[in-house]
Design a protein around this motif. Structure first.
Motif, PDB file in Angstrom:
ATOM      1  N   GLN A   1       0.827  -1.207   0.000  1.00 48.89           N
ATOM      2  CA  GLN A   1       0.000   0.000   0.000  1.00 48.89           C
ATOM      3  C   GLN A   1       0.865   1.261   0.000  1.00 48.89           C
TER       4      GLN A   1
ATOM      5  N   GLU B   1       2.400   1.709  -3.498  1.00 45.73           N
ATOM      6  CA  GLU B   1       1.403   2.238  -4.432  1.00 45.73           C
ATOM      7  C   GLU B   1       1.165   3.723  -4.202  1.00 45.73           C
ATOM      8  N   GLU B   2       1.153   4.133  -2.945  1.00 43.99           N
ATOM      9  CA  GLU B   2       0.977   5.551  -2.603  1.00 43.99           C
ATOM     10  C   GLU B   2       2.156   6.383  -3.114  1.00 43.99           C
TER      11      GLU B   2
END
Length: 184
Positions: free
Chosen positions: A49, A52-53
């Motif tokens: 996550q 991806e950020e």
């Protein structure tokens, strides 16, 4: 550790030193996402996550995933030999290069050279070049006659994040831009 700090570390890995975390890049600069995460986790926390950020929010759009997001690469700026599969393109008539004053004597003797990178990085607008130049000290801007270069057989590529690339810019295509108040 901030996402910005991790992003800078990723830039080092994906552009220059993948061996830092024990991974390899393929011929096109792609790294396996899971290997990258595991390698970075040796020294700092990173999960899928967060990765991806970083890719989604990076203001310079430094990174790209492949279609199924199993691989990641830096879009440009490599010092290691990779082919990021850029197609030759027709540049705008003028491009810009921002640098610091301390580099001007070398540039004004030799032109713009890629040095440790694969390409010279050029901007499509003056403001971007100015921002790049400010990162390295007192900014100096050069305007490049890219139309004439292209006519003379030089090749140009545009990375997925809008940075124009070429192998070198000889002196006869460079003009030191005289900065006015409107430019700053």
């Amino acid at each position: 550790m901030s996402l910005d700090s991790i992003s800078k570390y990723m830039s080092l890995i994906l552009r220059h030193k993948p061996e830092t975390i024990g991974i390899t890049l393929d011929q096109h600069g792609w790294a396996d996402v899971e290997e990258l995460i595991k390698g970075i986790q040796k020294t700092r926390y990173l999960d899928r996550q967060m990765l991806e950020e970083i890719v989604r929010t990076d203001t310079k759009q430094r990174y790209s995933f492949n279609a199924d997001q199993t691989k990641i690469r830096a879009n440009q700026g490599h010092s290691i030999p990779v082919d990021v599969e850029l197609e030759e393109q027709m540049p705008p008539d003028w491009l810009w290069h921002g640098t610091a004053e301390k580099y001007t004597s070398s540039i004004e003797k030799q032109g713009l050279l890629a040095k440790t990178r694969l390409y010279v990085h050029l901007s499509v607008d003056l403001q971007t070049a100015l921002a790049v130049g400010k990162r390295h000290g007192k900014p100096v801007i050069y305007r490049i006659n890219s139309k004439k270069m292209k006519e003379d057989g030089y090749r140009f590529y545009c990375s997925v994040n809008g940075v124009w690339l070429t192998k070198r810019v000889p002196l006869n295509y460079l003009e030191r831009w005289k900065m006015g108040q409107d430019d700053i």
